[in-house]
Design a protein around this motif. Structure first.
Motif, short mmCIF file in Angstrom:
data_model
loop_
_atom_site.label_atom_id
_atom_site.label_comp_id
_atom_site.label_asym_id
_atom_site.label_seq_id
_atom_site.Cartn_x
_atom_site.Cartn_y
_atom_site.Cartn_z
N TYR A 294 -13.85 37.25 3.55
CA TYR A 294 -13.70 37.11 2.09
C TYR A 294 -14.86 37.73 1.33
O TYR A 294 -14.66 38.47 0.35
CB TYR A 294 -13.57 35.61 1.78
CG TYR A 294 -13.80 35.20 0.35
CD1 TYR A 294 -13.06 35.76 -0.69
CD2 TYR A 294 -14.77 34.23 0.04
CE1 TYR A 294 -13.28 35.36 -2.00
CE2 TYR A 294 -14.98 33.83 -1.26
CZ TYR A 294 -14.24 34.40 -2.28
OH TYR A 294 -14.46 34.01 -3.57
N ALA B 26 -11.80 28.47 -17.18
CA ALA B 26 -11.69 29.29 -15.97
C ALA B 26 -13.05 29.40 -15.28
O ALA B 26 -14.07 29.59 -15.95
CB ALA B 26 -11.18 30.67 -16.33
N ARG B 27 -13.05 29.28 -13.99
CA ARG B 27 -14.29 29.41 -13.24
C ARG B 27 -14.02 30.11 -11.91
O ARG B 27 -13.23 29.65 -11.09
CB ARG B 27 -14.89 28.02 -12.99
CG ARG B 27 -16.31 28.04 -12.47
CD ARG B 27 -16.91 26.64 -12.34
NE ARG B 27 -16.26 25.86 -11.32
CZ ARG B 27 -15.52 24.78 -11.55
NH1 ARG B 27 -15.33 24.33 -12.77
NH2 ARG B 27 -14.96 24.14 -10.55
N LEU B 28 -14.69 31.25 -11.72
CA LEU B 28 -14.56 31.99 -10.46
C LEU B 28 -15.30 31.26 -9.35
O LEU B 28 -16.27 30.54 -9.60
CB LEU B 28 -15.17 33.39 -10.61
CG LEU B 28 -14.44 34.35 -11.55
CD1 LEU B 28 -15.37 35.49 -11.97
CD2 LEU B 28 -13.19 34.92 -10.88
N ASP B 29 -14.88 31.47 -8.13
CA ASP B 29 -15.59 30.95 -6.97
C ASP B 29 -16.96 31.64 -6.90
O ASP B 29 -17.05 32.86 -6.86
CB ASP B 29 -14.76 31.25 -5.72
CG ASP B 29 -15.53 30.95 -4.45
OD1 ASP B 29 -15.95 29.80 -4.28
OD2 ASP B 29 -15.72 31.88 -3.64
N ALA B 30 -18.02 30.85 -6.91
CA ALA B 30 -19.38 31.41 -7.03
C ALA B 30 -19.75 32.26 -5.81
O ALA B 30 -20.51 33.23 -5.94
CB ALA B 30 -20.39 30.28 -7.21
N THR B 31 -19.23 31.92 -4.65
CA THR B 31 -19.56 32.67 -3.44
C THR B 31 -19.00 34.09 -3.53
O THR B 31 -19.70 35.06 -3.22
CB THR B 31 -19.01 31.92 -2.22
OG1 THR B 31 -19.56 30.60 -2.23
CG2 THR B 31 -19.40 32.60 -0.93
N GLY B 32 -17.76 34.20 -3.96
CA GLY B 32 -17.16 35.53 -4.11
C GLY B 32 -17.86 36.34 -5.20
O GLY B 32 -18.08 37.54 -5.07
N LEU B 33 -18.24 35.64 -6.25
CA LEU B 33 -18.93 36.32 -7.35
C LEU B 33 -20.28 36.87 -6.88
O LEU B 33 -20.63 38.03 -7.16
CB LEU B 33 -19.13 35.31 -8.49
CG LEU B 33 -19.77 35.82 -9.77
CD1 LEU B 33 -19.00 37.01 -10.33
CD2 LEU B 33 -19.83 34.69 -10.81
N ASP C 139 -21.16 26.16 -9.83
CA ASP C 139 -19.80 25.95 -9.33
C ASP C 139 -19.67 24.51 -8.87
O ASP C 139 -20.68 23.80 -8.69
CB ASP C 139 -19.50 26.91 -8.16
CG ASP C 139 -17.99 27.15 -7.99
OD1 ASP C 139 -17.20 26.55 -8.73
OD2 ASP C 139 -17.62 27.95 -7.11
N ARG D 31 -8.21 29.62 -4.05
CA ARG D 31 -9.26 29.93 -5.01
C ARG D 31 -9.98 31.23 -4.64
O ARG D 31 -10.31 32.05 -5.49
CB ARG D 31 -10.24 28.76 -5.05
CG ARG D 31 -11.22 28.87 -6.17
CD ARG D 31 -11.81 27.52 -6.56
NE ARG D 31 -12.65 27.70 -7.72
CZ ARG D 31 -13.99 27.60 -7.67
NH1 ARG D 31 -14.61 27.27 -6.56
NH2 ARG D 31 -14.69 27.81 -8.77
N LEU E 49 -14.19 37.41 -19.22
CA LEU E 49 -15.06 36.50 -18.46
C LEU E 49 -14.77 36.44 -16.96
O LEU E 49 -15.56 35.91 -16.20
CB LEU E 49 -14.98 35.08 -19.03
CG LEU E 49 -15.59 34.89 -20.43
CD1 LEU E 49 -15.41 33.46 -20.90
CD2 LEU E 49 -17.08 35.27 -20.42
N LEU E 50 -13.61 36.95 -16.55
CA LEU E 50 -13.27 36.89 -15.13
C LEU E 50 -13.31 38.27 -14.48
O LEU E 50 -12.84 38.45 -13.37
CB LEU E 50 -11.88 36.28 -14.95
CG LEU E 50 -11.72 34.87 -15.52
CD1 LEU E 50 -10.28 34.40 -15.36
CD2 LEU E 50 -12.68 33.89 -14.86
N THR E 51 -13.87 39.24 -15.18
CA THR E 51 -13.85 40.60 -14.64
C THR E 51 -15.17 40.97 -13.96
O THR E 51 -16.24 40.44 -14.29
CB THR E 51 -13.59 41.64 -15.74
OG1 THR E 51 -14.67 41.59 -16.69
CG2 THR E 51 -12.27 41.37 -16.47
N THR F 229 -9.12 26.19 -10.78
CA THR F 229 -10.04 26.60 -11.84
C THR F 229 -9.78 28.01 -12.34
O THR F 229 -10.56 28.52 -13.14
CB THR F 229 -11.50 26.56 -11.35
OG1 THR F 229 -11.69 27.64 -10.42
CG2 THR F 229 -11.84 25.24 -10.67
#
Ligand SMILES: Cc1cc2nc3c(=O)[nH]c(=O)nc-3n(C[C@H](O)[C@H](O)[C@H](O)COP(=O)(O)O)c2cc1C
Lengths: 464, 393
Positions: free
Chosen positions: A78, B72-79, B58, A109, B33-35, A204
């Motif tokens: 991932y 909306a909140r992205l997964d911090a690990t992926g970010l 997160d 997610r 915000l999600l880009t 989320t």
């Protein structure tokens, strides 16, 4: 216009296929981000549909010891894909992630995050290996039996799709003037009450750009094929020869009607290797050298040990096959790879006959059995063959597995892709922006329920 | 103020900023915000500002029913992984709640972010909401077959998770990959080790699937403001974050943390204590006040600071931050901007240049020279540890 070919690039890794003895191969070649970036940029330069990453959640063992003769080790699927999202713009990013040892909430997610960050390029290859060997690294532990693992996979995919669907398509307004970020009651609560997946979650993230990231399925059993027909957008198959490919293609596509789906809704993509040469003779010479590097003595011995299920360290791999019989009652000496031999006695008999007929040593026999490459020849020949396979419904395209990391795809993109483009059977430019568009898949929502306005309004939402 | 100690500046990012109306400011990029582009721009600005790391908040908390905040909140690990190849110097610190996570997956995901960022990952350990609270049960229900545990049990488990993740990070010795064609060995299997961990709530048997990462041991960050969290941070973290309502509270807490670290037998310099400070900046005092008034007018309720905060023009902000460091004895500050867009740019353009000119910012060059890659360990002046399994040879 001829049927369009779909091509993907497999990041080569943990198997005998990768020629790690090549001087270009360094200790960090299989993990360095530069390797992933190179393959991804090459694939994107070639207008390929996607890059594909495999996964194995425990280092393989044989005879109770770590396998040390093939590539060992890889990064996390991932996070590599998320990193690649930033350095590519059109290429699909497909990752294998186990459905047994991950929570559906997290999987949904992660793929939603990847789909947002890549603007619609995520794909998830849902695999199910679930034995106690892998389980020893996880809270869940233990294992599921074969029937249950597909049941779980189906429930997990359905839960993930429910999570992707939970925000209404138009939930996010983000209107600074009126101060409405998300429409009232537009974020649904997903409840699953499956036997194996029973969760209640409010995700989320808004609906991913693709609606649903692309689902790939790689299992080959009847249950696996059925799962593919039911939930997948693409199948990664191991049936790459013309005849086997056609049979598999017909079988899996034939199952779709039962689920109200049409043949175009599911792409069949066998894995394929290739060896190119300026002349047929040069290609033949190269493949012989590659095979010797792939099937080194330790690889040959390990492979035969897997069938015989015995320690064969006393045998000379340049000598004949063992006369003794395979051991079938004992537990497998191999852990961490799918068992491929259903009837060891029959296979051993076939191998002995083949070895006797051609006068082959153990190593030469193994080269015959696993050293085969799918497409060998001049670029013209390889392009002809790939196109012929696709046009005759042996597949919808291929997941290409180079034998060198990370430069093994370069010559395919430089020399074969242009020929496929000339024939009009492979794109010369990306025509869409999402992986779904590259694959010619119907818009998501096909499976998903439209939940807008359903359910969420019936209950008080928790306030943080 | 007397001769001041140079300190670290870090930032913590979440949504469009801490203020509930931050997303409504004209420069907030509410639709983006999600880009990837939005986050790349933001974190590059933080990098330009000299931030030692950017933490990405997160949790497993679901969105609320409120329509007027960023849900909306992205997964911090992926970010954090996305940003690895897109940045060059800044540390990337995802916050991960470990309560419902698989430690094995965490270990390899963080090692991989370390790889894709050239050694700049940090890991902020957190737990889910505890049992007995509404959120605790709501969060647990998102995971099959799980129910919420009490805070003490959750933090005991977090301690185990740090232990096993650290073992997994060491499970491949640095020279495990030998590429020895003569003996057909890709690895030397004696240099890959079973972690053999059995705890109260989970066990992990063998080695990671991911070879050792550039930092070997990525930086571990934990909060130190509750007794349970502090107990775990003291033994397991390299960076301890604290928050307090006022300067005296912060100074007391920092003293407690340092005493606990000393009591644990760890060398004082090996643990860095950072203080959370909410900030809203303006070109001058009036501009900062004006921005706050504007934000407050856009929100249902006026901003309610959760602790120490600096709402100031850029001049005074620099001094205020330096003063906070002096008065509380921390090693640095984690800025929590009320509004990302404007605050980070002012930080980079106006505040940190002032702090730098005064020699107040720690900015260690890479050991290999100014152009060499600098790991997050390097930035904190922490050596790269050898694997415990190498040490045990
Ligand atoms: C907002 C909301 C979203 C839901 N999304 C899904 C979904 O995507 N997939 C699914 O299988 N069930 C979904 N459900 C269904 C619930 O899991 C549950 O089965 C359903 O609400 C049962 O009630 P019903 O018979 O009235 O539909 C959703 C329910 C709600 C309230």
């Amino acid at each position: 216009m001829p049927k369009q070919i779909h091509l993907a690039a497999h990041f080569p890794g943990v198997n005998h296929h990768t020629v790690w003895t090549d001087p270009s191969h360094q200790p960090d070649t299989q993990t360095a981000f530069a390797s992933f970036e190179h393959l991804a940029r090459t694939a994107e330069r070639g207008k390929l549909d996607f890059l594909f990453l495999a996964e194995g959640l425990r280092l393989r063992e044989q005879r109770g010891q770590l396998v040390d003769h093939d590539v060992v080790g890889r990064p996390d699927t991932y996070t590599v894909l998320a990193a690649l999202a930033g350095v590519t713009s059109r290429l699909g990013l497909a990752g294998t992630i186990n459905a047994t040892f991950n929570e559906p909430y997290e999987l949904a997610r992660q793929f939603a995050t990847l789909d947002h960050l890549s603007a619609g390029r995520a794909a998830w290859n849902v695999v199910t290996s679930s034995d106690a060997f892998h389980g020893a690294n996880f809270r869940r532990g233990g294992y599921l039996d074969h029937a249950d693992r597909y049941e779980r996979a189906r429930e997990v995919v359905e839960a993930a799709r429910a999570l992707w669907d939970a925000w209404a398509a138009d939930a996010v307004v983000a209107d600074a003037a009126t101060g409405v970020y998300a429409r009232d009651r537009s974020i649904g609560l997903v409840r699953t009450d499956g036997r194996l997946v029973d969760i209640e979650a409010r995700p989320t993230l808004p609906r991913p750009p693709q609606g649903h990231p692309v689902i790939i399925q790689a299992g080959d059993s009847d249950a696996g094929r059925e799962l593919a027909a039911q939930v997948a957008d693409a199948v990664f198959s191991r049936h790459g020869s013309l005849e086997e490919g056609r049979a598999f293609y017909a079988d899996v596509k034939g199952r779709l009607a039962r689920y109200g789906r049409s043949p175009e809704d599911l792409k069949i993509l066998p894995g394929a290797s290739f060896v190119l040469g300026d002349t047929p003779a040069e290609a033949e010479e190269r493949i012989r050298e590659i095979q010797r590097q792939q099937v080194r003595p330790a690889v040959a011995r390990a492979f035969v040990e897997q069938l015989w299920n015995r320690d064969l360290s006393d045998y000379d791999v340049d000598g004949p096959l063992p006369e003794i019989d395979p051991l079938v009652e004992a537990p497998s000496i191999t852990q961490g790879r799918a068992a491929t031999f259903k009837d060891p006695f029959a296979v051993a008999a076939t191998w002995r006959a083949l070895a006797a007929e051609k006068g082959l040593s153990i190593r030469e026999l193994v080269i015959e059995v696993i050293g085969r490459q799918s497409f060998v020849g001049t670029p013209e020949h390889v392009a002809d063959e790939i196109d012929r396979y696709v046009q005759s419904d042996a597949s919808d395209g291929f997941i290409l597995v180079p034998h060198l990391t990370p430069h093994g795809l370069d010559e395919f993109v430089d020399r074969v892709v242009p020929l496929l483009q000339e024939r009009g059977s492979f794109r010369t430019e990306y025509t869409g922006t999402t992986l779904r568009e590259h694959l010619g898949l119907p818009a998501a929502g096909h499976f998903g329920r439209t939940l807008d306005g359903v359910g969420a309004a019936d209950e008080a939402l928790p306030v943080a | 103020m007397s001769e001041s100690r140079p300190f670290h500046l870090a930032v913590e990012l979440s949504g469009a900023g801490r203020h509930p109306a931050a997303w409504r400011l004209p420069d907030a990029d509410a639709a983006g915000l999600l880009t990837a582009a939005h986050w790349a721009e933001l974190v590059r600005t933080a990098e330009r500002a000299g931030a030692v790391f950017a933490a990405f908040a997160d949790s497993v908390q679901p969105p609320s029913a409120a329509t007027d905040v960023v849900q909306a909140r992205l997964d911090a690990t992926g970010l954090a992984a996305l940003l690895g190849p897109l940045t060059a110097r800044i540390g990337l610190v995802p916050v991960t709640p470990v309560t419902y996570a698989e430690p094995f997956h965490l270990a390899k995901a963080l090692a991989t972010i370390d790889i894709v960022s050239g050694g700049r990952v940090g890991w902020q350990v957190d737990v889910a909401a505890p049992a007995g609270s509404g959120p605790g049960d709501v969060q647990a229900a998102q995971f099959h077959g799980r129910s919420a545990a009490g805070a003490a049990a959750q933090w005991r488990e977090a301690h185990d998770v740090i232990e096993v993740v650290r073992r997994l990070w060491d499970s491949w010795e640095d020279d495990a990959i030998v590429l020895d064609a003569a003996t057909d060995r890709y690895i030397d299997r004696s240099r890959v080790h079973d972690v053999a961990f059995t705890g109260e709530t989970f066990s992990v048997a063998v080695a990671s699937i991911t070879p050792r990462s550039p930092q070997g041991q990525p930086i571990v960050v934990a909060r130190g403001d509750s007794p349970y969290a502090l107990a775990v941070a003291v033994t397991g973290a390299d960076v301890i974050r604290v928050a307090a309502r006022d300067v005296q509270g912060a100074a007391d807490l920092v003293a407690r943390v340092r005493a606990a670290v000393a009591g644990s037998g760890r060398p004082a310099g090996s643990v860095h204590v950072l203080l959370d400070v909410e900030t809203l900046l303006g070109a001058d005092e009036a501009a900062a006040r004006g921005r706050l008034a504007e934000l407050d007018s856009l929100a249902a309720r006026a901003f309610d600071p959760s602790g120490l905060h600096v709402v100031a023009g850029v001049d005074r902000a620099a001094d205020a931050l330096a003063d906070l460091v002096e008065l509380t004895g921390v090693d640095g500050i984690v800025l929590q901007p009320l509004a990302h867009a404007g605050d980070l740019a002012l930080l980079a353009d106006e505040v940190t240049p002032r702090l730098r000119a005064q020699g107040r910012l720690v900015d260690r060059p890479a050991p290999g020279g100014p152009d060499a890659p600098r790991t997050l360990r390097d930035a904190f002046g922490l050596d790269r540890p050898i694997s415990r399994y190498t040490a045990a040879r």
